[in-house]
Design a protein around this motif. Structure first.
Motif, PDB file in Angstrom:
ATOM      1  N   PHE A   1      -0.133   6.196  -6.502  1.00 17.35           N
ATOM      2  CA  PHE A   1      -1.269   5.729  -5.812  1.00 17.35           C
ATOM      3  C   PHE A   1      -1.445   4.161  -5.813  1.00 17.35           C
ATOM      4  O   PHE A   1      -2.123   4.185  -6.348  1.00 17.35           O
ATOM      5  CB  PHE A   1      -1.389   6.703  -5.053  1.00 17.35           C
ATOM      6  N   HIS A   2      -0.832   3.073  -4.605  1.00 22.48           N
ATOM      7  CA  HIS A   2      -1.407   1.740  -4.781  1.00 22.48           C
ATOM      8  C   HIS A   2      -2.034   1.898  -4.022  1.00 22.48           C
ATOM      9  O   HIS A   2      -1.580   2.000  -2.505  1.00 22.48           O
ATOM     10  CB  HIS A   2      -0.288   0.722  -5.087  1.00 22.48           C
ATOM     11  N   ASN A   3      -3.444   1.423  -3.970  1.00 21.93           N
ATOM     12  CA  ASN A   3      -4.501   1.332  -3.035  1.00 21.93           C
ATOM     13  C   ASN A   3      -4.356   0.263  -2.368  1.00 21.93           C
ATOM     14  O   ASN A   3      -6.349   0.495  -1.308  1.00 21.93           O
ATOM     15  CB  ASN A   3      -5.815   2.329  -3.565  1.00 21.93           C
ATOM     16  N   GLY A   4      -4.071  -0.188  -2.150  1.00 20.59           N
ATOM     17  CA  GLY A   4      -3.985  -1.466  -1.862  1.00 20.59           C
ATOM     18  C   GLY A   4      -2.810  -2.117  -1.451  1.00 20.59           C
ATOM     19  O   GLY A   4      -1.953  -1.715  -2.088  1.00 20.59           O
ATOM     20  N   VAL A   5      -3.242  -4.064  -1.106  1.00 21.89           N
ATOM     21  CA  VAL A   5      -1.573  -4.869  -1.066  1.00 21.89           C
ATOM     22  C   VAL A   5      -2.098  -5.576  -1.876  1.00 21.89           C
ATOM     23  O   VAL A   5      -3.214  -6.361  -2.006  1.00 21.89           O
ATOM     24  CB  VAL A   5      -1.268  -4.912   0.457  1.00 21.89           C
TER      25      VAL A   5
ATOM     26  N   TYR B   1       0.832  -0.947  -0.005  1.00 25.79           N
ATOM     27  CA  TYR B   1      -0.022  -0.037  -0.213  1.00 25.79           C
ATOM     28  C   TYR B   1       0.528   1.075  -0.182  1.00 25.79           C
ATOM     29  O   TYR B   1       2.159   1.380   1.122  1.00 25.79           O
ATOM     30  CB  TYR B   1      -0.711   0.019   1.060  1.00 25.79           C
ATOM     31  N   GLY B   2       0.879   2.715  -0.892  1.00 22.60           N
ATOM     32  CA  GLY B   2       1.398   3.442  -0.330  1.00 22.60           C
ATOM     33  C   GLY B   2       1.577   3.903  -2.114  1.00 22.60           C
ATOM     34  O   GLY B   2       1.535   3.709  -2.938  1.00 22.60           O
ATOM     35  N   MET B   3       2.248   5.021  -2.398  1.00 20.76           N
ATOM     36  CA  MET B   3       3.129   5.919  -3.141  1.00 20.76           C
ATOM     37  C   MET B   3       4.075   4.924  -3.656  1.00 20.76           C
ATOM     38  O   MET B   3       5.076   4.209  -3.092  1.00 20.76           O
ATOM     39  CB  MET B   3       3.959   6.497  -3.085  1.00 20.76           C
ATOM     40  N   ARG B   4       3.627   4.474  -5.339  1.00 20.06           N
ATOM     41  CA  ARG B   4       5.166   3.354  -5.821  1.00 20.06           C
ATOM     42  C   ARG B   4       5.127   3.910  -6.731  1.00 20.06           C
ATOM     43  O   ARG B   4       4.529   4.822  -8.121  1.00 20.06           O
ATOM     44  CB  ARG B   4       4.362   2.287  -5.700  1.00 20.06           C
ATOM     45  N   ILE B   5       6.415   3.053  -7.398  1.00 20.69           N
ATOM     46  CA  ILE B   5       6.909   3.631  -9.414  1.00 20.69           C
ATOM     47  C   ILE B   5       5.637   1.803  -9.830  1.00 20.69           C
ATOM     48  O   ILE B   5       6.221   0.807  -9.538  1.00 20.69           O
ATOM     49  CB  ILE B   5       8.172   3.516  -9.295  1.00 20.69           C
ATOM     50  N   HIS B   6       5.745   2.368 -10.603  1.00 21.35           N
ATOM     51  CA  HIS B   6       4.702   1.469 -12.215  1.00 21.35           C
ATOM     52  C   HIS B   6       5.850   0.425 -11.601  1.00 21.35           C
ATOM     53  O   HIS B   6       6.013   1.016 -12.666  1.00 21.35           O
ATOM     54  CB  HIS B   6       3.304   2.524 -12.568  1.00 21.35           C
TER      55      HIS B   6
END
Length: 409
Positions: free
Chosen positions: A309-313, A296-301
């Motif tokens: 922003f990745h809205n889950g796990v 979860y959280g900001m990440r590089i696609h």
């Protein structure tokens, strides 16, 4: 005078013989009706099995045709993914149907084997009875009507002996007819058994073929999505499409939340009781998992190489792994979208929701009440996904929050 008496007795004897034959033939027909019914039933079962075998041979998915039809959809990744997932669902359904057919066929084979064993046992008993009867006839001979008449002490004695002889002859005939019918039933049982075993083996081969078709399409999907998103000429468009899909995904979820909120307001206005979250920790949503493939959280696609922003796990897990309801609640959505794939959304009360994406199968429907630990779906790779995993999200009061705030170890 004595000659006329003998002729009269013979006439009476022949008439009685005819009567006895009619009576005993009726008895034979009655006693063999069960076997005749079994033969008719077995013939119908064989006819049905022949049709089943023909259908089975023509039921496999045409992978080449599916891929050709998918080529037309590649101009739009969203349409392509949706169409491919539809084909995957059809193959999944076919596999489930084949597995159910295998189970049913195994039960039918067990029943036919039991019927065959019973018929063979009956045949052995019939053989022993007929051998004993033939031996008896050989040793004692079979009296003729004239001999009976001459050797009888009276006309009544003659009738008794004639009755006995005719019943014995009728019994012998009945035994022979029953033996032939039972032998026919044995042949039909063996024929049905062989046909059912062929159907069983064909169904097992079809399952393996459909599983291979399934994996082939999933691999094709993963390659195509990765290739599309990695293509420099498509990159800007891919990023734009990805952002649009996430926005559309959020709009769907927000609309669901708004509808639930309105429903709760109406319930409260009617002095009703609404679902309320009691603060308990969530159950881990998977029966087993390999690793966290994306947190979860900001990440590089990983493919588009832009910060998102990745809205889950994302929990990587084998296809078919059970997905659990993290907590008590009410299912507000159990459906498909090209982005989320097959997904479930659960309302836990007080503005708290959990979302489970990319499932291969859904086991609940909108409106279902679930409790913590209920199996609600199975891990898959439907929607915009390039591998089997569960995307697990938590929303509170209209915003995504970290699932780790609620998950117990």
């Amino acid at each position: 005078m004595r000659k006329r008496m003998i002729l009269a007795c013979l006439a009476v004897g022949l008439a009685l013989t005819a009567v006895f034959r009619m009576g005993t033939s009726t008895l034979a027909a009655a006693t063999s009706s069960i076997t005749s019914d079994s033969i008719r039933e077995k013939e119908e079962q064989i006819e049905q099995a022949q049709k089943e075998k023909e259908n089975l041979e023509n039921s496999l998915s045409d992978l080449k045709e599916i891929k050709e039809s998918l080529e037309e959809e590649k101009t739009s990744l969203t349409n392509y993914v949706a169409e491919l997932d539809r084909n995957l669902s059809q193959i999944e359904a076919n596999i489930s149907e084949l597995k159910a057919q295998i189970t049913a066929k195994e039960e039918e084979i067990a029943q036919t084997e039991a019927e065959l064993a019973s018929a063979l046992e009956k045949e052995e008993s019939q053989k022993e009875s007929m051998i004993a009867r033939i031996r008896c006839i050989y040793e004692k001979g079979s009296p003729h009507m004239v001999e009976l008449l001459v050797g009888s002490e009276s006309f009544g004695d003659f009738l008794n002996k004639a009755d006995y002889v005719e019943k014995t002859v009728a019994y012998d005939r009945q035994m022979w007819e029953e033996y032939k019918e039972n032998r026919q039933l044995i042949e039909l049982c063996m024929q049905e058994l062989e046909l059912d075993k062929q159907i069983l083996e064909q169904a097992k081969v079809n399952v393996e073929t459909e599983q291979a078709n399934l994996e082939n399409l999933i691999d094709q999907k993963n390659r195509d999505i990765t290739e599309y998103e990695s293509d420099i000429s498509n990159k800007e468009q891919a990023i734009r499409e990805y952002e649009e899909e996430i926005a559309a995904e959020n709009a769907v979820i927000e609309a669901l939340e708004a509808a639930i909120a309105e429903e709760k307001r109406q319930i409260l206005q009617s002095n009703g009781t609404v679902l309320s979250y009691d603060g308990g920790m969530f159950k881990f949503p998977l029966a087993s998992y390999t690793r966290i493939s994306d947190d979860y959280g900001m990440r590089i696609h990983p493919i588009l190489e832009v910060e998102q922003f990745h809205n889950g796990v994302d929990f990587a897990a084998p296809k078919g792994t059970a997905i659990y309801a993290a907590y008590d609640g009410k299912v507000v959505a159990a459906t498909y979208s090209a982005t989320m794939g097959n997904y479930v959304m659960i309302d836990h009360g007080d503005g708290l929701y959990t979302i489970y994406m990319h499932a291969s199968a859904l086991y609940v429907s909108s409106g279902d009440a679930v409790v913590r630990g209920d199996t609600i779906a199975a891990v898959g790779s439907t929607g915009r996904s390039t591998g089997n995993h569960l995307h697990f999200s938590v929303r509170l009061n209209g915003s995504y929050v970290s699932p780790w705030n609620y998950l117990s170890e």
